[in-house]
Each structure stands twice: as structure tokens, then as C-alpha cells.
Scaffold this active site. Sequence first.
Site, PDB file in Angstrom:
ATOM      1  N   LYS A 155     -23.776 -45.272 -14.883  1.00 42.15           N
ATOM      2  CA  LYS A 155     -24.115 -44.447 -13.737  1.00 42.15           C
ATOM      3  C   LYS A 155     -24.825 -43.180 -14.231  1.00 42.15           C
ATOM      4  O   LYS A 155     -24.658 -42.843 -15.407  1.00 42.15           O
ATOM      5  CB  LYS A 155     -22.864 -44.095 -12.943  1.00 42.15           C
ATOM      6  CG  LYS A 155     -21.852 -43.282 -13.773  1.00 42.15           C
ATOM      7  CD  LYS A 155     -21.044 -42.369 -12.949  1.00 42.15           C
ATOM      8  CE  LYS A 155     -21.628 -41.009 -12.867  1.00 42.15           C
ATOM      9  NZ  LYS A 155     -21.098 -40.010 -13.804  1.00 42.15           N
ATOM     10  N   HIS A 185     -16.648 -45.896 -15.870  1.00 39.16           N
ATOM     11  CA  HIS A 185     -15.600 -45.900 -16.897  1.00 39.16           C
ATOM     12  C   HIS A 185     -14.212 -45.667 -16.318  1.00 39.16           C
ATOM     13  O   HIS A 185     -13.211 -45.959 -16.964  1.00 39.16           O
ATOM     14  CB  HIS A 185     -15.926 -44.923 -18.042  1.00 39.16           C
ATOM     15  CG  HIS A 185     -15.693 -43.484 -17.736  1.00 39.16           C
ATOM     16  ND1 HIS A 185     -16.573 -42.721 -17.037  1.00 39.16           N
ATOM     17  CD2 HIS A 185     -14.665 -42.659 -18.039  1.00 39.16           C
ATOM     18  CE1 HIS A 185     -16.098 -41.488 -16.929  1.00 39.16           C
ATOM     19  NE2 HIS A 185     -14.923 -41.422 -17.530  1.00 39.16           N
ATOM     20  N   LYS A 189      -9.911 -47.314 -17.285  1.00 46.41           N
ATOM     21  CA  LYS A 189      -8.724 -46.515 -17.626  1.00 46.41           C
ATOM     22  C   LYS A 189      -7.461 -47.345 -17.359  1.00 46.41           C
ATOM     23  O   LYS A 189      -7.365 -48.032 -16.339  1.00 46.41           O
ATOM     24  CB  LYS A 189      -8.706 -45.220 -16.808  1.00 46.41           C
ATOM     25  CG  LYS A 189      -9.827 -44.254 -17.231  1.00 46.41           C
ATOM     26  CD  LYS A 189      -9.671 -42.899 -16.591  1.00 46.41           C
ATOM     27  CE  LYS A 189     -10.885 -42.034 -16.816  1.00 46.41           C
ATOM     28  NZ  LYS A 189     -10.882 -41.276 -18.057  1.00 46.41           N
ATOM     29  N   GLU A 223     -11.075 -31.238 -13.136  1.00 49.05           N
ATOM     30  CA  GLU A 223     -11.454 -30.977 -14.535  1.00 49.05           C
ATOM     31  C   GLU A 223     -11.414 -29.476 -14.782  1.00 49.05           C
ATOM     32  O   GLU A 223     -11.744 -28.698 -13.877  1.00 49.05           O
ATOM     33  CB  GLU A 223     -12.864 -31.474 -14.803  1.00 49.05           C
ATOM     34  CG  GLU A 223     -13.029 -32.966 -14.637  1.00 49.05           C
ATOM     35  CD  GLU A 223     -14.441 -33.400 -14.976  1.00 49.05           C
ATOM     36  OE1 GLU A 223     -14.687 -33.718 -16.141  1.00 49.05           O
ATOM     37  OE2 GLU A 223     -15.299 -33.390 -14.083  1.00 49.05           O
ATOM     38  N   ASP A 242     -22.204 -37.272  -8.819  1.00 49.05           N
ATOM     39  CA  ASP A 242     -21.718 -37.447 -10.199  1.00 49.05           C
ATOM     40  C   ASP A 242     -20.329 -38.104 -10.218  1.00 49.05           C
ATOM     41  O   ASP A 242     -20.039 -38.905 -11.101  1.00 49.05           O
ATOM     42  CB  ASP A 242     -21.665 -36.072 -10.887  1.00 49.05           C
ATOM     43  CG  ASP A 242     -21.241 -36.164 -12.347  1.00 49.05           C
ATOM     44  OD1 ASP A 242     -21.832 -36.986 -13.073  1.00 49.05           O
ATOM     45  OD2 ASP A 242     -20.327 -35.427 -12.757  1.00 49.05           O
ATOM     46  N   HIS A 247     -16.661 -42.834  -9.325  1.00 44.68           N
ATOM     47  CA  HIS A 247     -15.254 -42.864  -9.751  1.00 44.68           C
ATOM     48  C   HIS A 247     -14.275 -42.764  -8.573  1.00 44.68           C
ATOM     49  O   HIS A 247     -13.333 -43.540  -8.480  1.00 44.68           O
ATOM     50  CB  HIS A 247     -14.965 -41.716 -10.725  1.00 44.68           C
ATOM     51  CG  HIS A 247     -15.907 -41.647 -11.893  1.00 44.68           C
ATOM     52  ND1 HIS A 247     -16.437 -42.767 -12.487  1.00 44.68           N
ATOM     53  CD2 HIS A 247     -16.409 -40.593 -12.580  1.00 44.68           C
ATOM     54  CE1 HIS A 247     -17.221 -42.395 -13.495  1.00 44.68           C
ATOM     55  NE2 HIS A 247     -17.218 -41.092 -13.567  1.00 44.68           N
ATOM     56  N   LYS A 331     -15.094 -29.178 -10.881  1.00 44.45           N
ATOM     57  CA  LYS A 331     -15.166 -28.644 -12.248  1.00 44.45           C
ATOM     58  C   LYS A 331     -14.521 -27.262 -12.246  1.00 44.45           C
ATOM     59  O   LYS A 331     -14.466 -26.601 -11.208  1.00 44.45           O
ATOM     60  CB  LYS A 331     -16.626 -28.483 -12.673  1.00 44.45           C
ATOM     61  CG  LYS A 331     -17.430 -29.778 -12.624  1.00 44.45           C
ATOM     62  CD  LYS A 331     -17.565 -30.369 -13.995  1.00 44.45           C
ATOM     63  CE  LYS A 331     -18.429 -31.609 -13.996  1.00 44.45           C
ATOM     64  NZ  LYS A 331     -17.965 -32.642 -14.900  1.00 44.45           N
TER      65      LYS A 331
HETATM   66  C1  BG6 Z   1     -18.501 -38.591 -15.869  1.00 40.87           C
HETATM   67  C2  BG6 Z   1     -19.139 -37.437 -15.175  1.00 40.87           C
HETATM   68  O1  BG6 Z   1     -18.868 -39.790 -15.259  1.00 40.87           O
HETATM   69  O2  BG6 Z   1     -17.091 -38.452 -15.806  1.00 40.87           O
HETATM   70  C3  BG6 Z   1     -18.705 -36.130 -15.802  1.00 40.87           C
HETATM   71  O3  BG6 Z   1     -20.558 -37.558 -15.273  1.00 40.87           O
HETATM   72  C4  BG6 Z   1     -17.195 -36.029 -15.839  1.00 40.87           C
HETATM   73  O4  BG6 Z   1     -19.240 -35.013 -15.095  1.00 40.87           O
HETATM   74  C5  BG6 Z   1     -16.612 -37.287 -16.454  1.00 40.87           C
HETATM   75  O5  BG6 Z   1     -16.849 -34.894 -16.616  1.00 40.87           O
HETATM   76  C6  BG6 Z   1     -15.092 -37.294 -16.308  1.00 40.87           C
HETATM   77  O6  BG6 Z   1     -14.565 -38.365 -17.030  1.00 40.87           O
HETATM   78  P1  BG6 Z   1     -13.082 -38.312 -17.613  1.00 40.87           P
HETATM   79  O7  BG6 Z   1     -12.900 -39.653 -18.227  1.00 40.87           O
HETATM   80  O8  BG6 Z   1     -13.042 -37.174 -18.596  1.00 40.87           O
HETATM   81  O9  BG6 Z   1     -12.201 -38.067 -16.431  1.00 40.87           O
END
Ligand code: BG6
Length: 484
Positions: A155, A185, A189, A223, A242, A247, A331
Amino acid sequence: MKKKIPEASNVTPSDFIIIGGAGDLSLRKIIPALFWRFLDNQINSNSSVIICVHNQISIDQLKSKLIPHCKEAIAKDIHNKEKWAQFIDLLNIVVLDVITGLGANDLSILLKKRIDIKRPLIFYLAISSSLFGHACRLIEKAKLNLPQSRLVVEKPIGHNKLSAIEINNQLSEFFQEHQIYRIDHYLGKETVQNLMALRFANTFFENQWDNKNIDNVQITVAETIGVEDRVSYYNEYGAIRDMLQNHLLQLICLVAMEPPSYFDADQVRDEKLRVLKALKPLDITEMQIGQYQGYKSELGEVSNTETFVSLKVSIDNWRWAGVPFYIRTGKKMSIRASEIIITFKKKPHDIFSKLKDRKEDDAPNRLIIRVQPQEGLKLKLTSKAPGPGGMRLFPSELNLSFGDTFANRLPDAYERLLMDVARGNQTLFMRLDEVLAAWDYIDPIVEIARQNPPQLYRAGTMGPEDTILLSKGHLWIDPKDYKE
Ligand code: BG6
């Protein structure tokens, strides 16, 4: 005693070709994931890893860029230093320019001696989606688009439905859908996959899993980091595209989907698609966007890009009618935590209401699925305080902490996903119709955001203060409660 997880099964020796091999994603995630799998003998020295780079780089330079991201794996065991040297021997570097096609010949010479129908040829496009078409053409020109070839893409696939269609047309000009692996991704998890096990390998949750028993669902992906060195990418995409488009929508799908008749890629994806199609379009009163203070100075210009979004999502079907799904991601929030909280309805009648000295606050049952960090599940219950002091009720919980229960480390999402590509298992990858259905829901949300400037929030908080989204007296449950 901690439980030992059974050894992972071997996968067929494969060739992994990473285009964009010296980029951030490759160095931080893809190559370290392959090294961990090498340590676990899931891939061995019959496999090869070809790092395609735009500018010449030596193996030693690559190695020193990789070490910071592999040091935990290298240090884990006394023999791992030797394994690290063996892994480095698997790496080959090819200078490739996907636009001019320079280097295609070197790539095909390198692979020619290995080509075998039983050996997966995995092309990972760790490059901007604007270059996907060029990369596919190059693979075709190098005569490497074979029945065993697989294409992995990341993505964001486009910035709206129209551009997603264009990008996918470029892929499908050369590759068939069963060869394309679109990574989200979050699906790799452990706890996210466990959600499917929890729901469909047990009876008691699934029997409660509907609007008769569930009051509301909250999903938080918070985050603490800001946009860091990705500021120009991020400013174009924002939190909605994003994080939400992919996700968070995938998490909603796994919570809300119907049980497939068996665990198979298309059956699972059919059910997720039904959820995406049942999402009710939002209006402005059901969403809130924010931007952390200081974002504009990091960017160096004025911008209305959102770094926080929260929504009240409704799913228009029999199972979920009337159950709000509150979703938020941002964020620079106060805590790094991704979790799903299912709050059950209150009991219909309280037989303990006349107890003397009753202090218990009649808290509802809650299932907390902690995606990260401290992966695990908690079920919040009410039970009796032990002892002869009368029937005193107090809140308690059943706790399954993966870290405390299992002896093995929990692999990173990319490890699982890369091995699934080598096995040819598409269950945890997004099918084209899913991506397009997600954009159908997201495009109008992006449009609302475009017309409404984000509210500023202080870094280190949980987003803008007036949480207009929660209805029916619901409150956001702060992830920090998980530790209590
Ligand atoms: C990514 C986003 O797909 O996922 C990022 O582009 C984000 O902005 C990240 O920080 C978060 O992934 P994880 O695995 O750290 O939760």
C-alpha cells in the site's frame, strides 16, 4: 511454564527479488524478516535474495546499513553470527533502473540458472506505486514473468479509486490476480490472525457476536511517533489514506465478517468484501479529523493534512445493525497501542442489586484484543471477592498474554507474509475487489476531510479534545487501562 510453539514448516526454496532493495522498507522490514526466517531454517541456502538497487552499492555497504535492523537477530544466539555470514552469502546485488530497463539483462542472467517451475520467483516491489507499471514491463522484458512468478506490492495502491484502478490495470497487463500479493502488514500481525482463531475456533464468543449481545466496538491504532522523514509522502496521503483505508478497515472486516465455510483465501476474502460493501456512508457529524501541533513547521508549509482521524462506523446488515464501531488512529498520541475493545451489553436483570454494601460499579463485560505491543487478550468480568465477607463483587479479568504464555518470540508481520507468498497462500493479502470496495468507502471521507480543516491537538494527547464522535453516552476507553 511457557509453552513452546511447534517448529515452523519449511517452505520451498525460492528466489526473492527486492526491487527498491536499498530503500527504507527493504532495509527495515523485508531483509530482516528474511534473516529471521533463515535463522528458523524456514528458508535455507538453496534460496536466494536479489537486492535490486538504483545506485551501485557494495555488499559491505549494504551489510552495514542492515546491521542496525538485524542486530537483535544476530545477537539472539551465540551461533547467529555464523548464520549472519551465511545469510549475507545469499544476497546478490543488481543495479536496476526500472524506467530505462538498465540491468534487466543482469537480472535474467543471474536467475536463469535457477529457473524451475517448482521454485517460486518472488518479485517484491518496494518502490513507489507510480513505478509499478515500469517494473512489471521490465520483468516481462527480462522473460521472468513465468507461471511460478509472484508479485508483491505494498500500500498505498493509489490515492483514490480511480488511481487504484489505473495501477491495478498496469499490474494485470502482465500478471494474473492469483500471482499478485497486495500486502497489508496488519493482516500479518499475530493478534490480528488470532482474532479469526478466537471467533471461529471457539463457540462461546461467536454465540455472543452480534447486536443482541454487543453494545459497541472500539478500535484504536495510536502511534507516539510523528511523520518523521516521510513528511512529503505523508502530507499527500494523511491518516485517512495511510491508515484508515487499509489497516483499520481490515480490522473492522475481521471483527465483523461472517464465518467463511472454510479457511481458504477466497472464502475469507469474500466475507471481508461483504463487510466493506455493507459500510454505511458517513456524514461530517460522524467523523473528526485532527492535526498535531508542530506538523506544519516539520513540513515547512501550511497544510490541512490530517494526522488523526476518528469515525463512527455503521455496518448495514442484520448482525451489526445499531452497533457503533468507533475507530481512531493518529500520530504523536500519548501511547503506542493498537487494540480492539468489544463491549458487551449489560445483563438484563441484576440479581445482586439488593446486596448491602454493594460497591461494584456494574461494569459491562469487555473483550480487549491487544494487537500491539504486549500482544494478548483480556476478558473483563465481575467475580466474587474471596473470603467469608459476604457476596462482595469486584471487577476481575481472564488474561492471555502471548509474551507470558509462549516461549518463542512473536515474529514480525512481514516474516509471516513473506512465507505465505513463498507457499502461495493469498489468504492474508488483499484481493483487487477488496481494495476497490475500501476506496468506495474512503473517497467520500477524503472529500469531507478536504472541505473541513483539521482541529489542532497537542502532541502527546489522544487527539482533539472534544470527542464528538461517541454517541449513546459511550466514552473512549484509553489503551493505558490495558496494563491495569
Ligand atoms: C504504515 C503506515 O502502513 O503503518 C505508517 O504507512 C505507520 O504511517 C505504520 O506508522 C504503522 O505500522 P505498525 O506496524 O508500527 O503499527
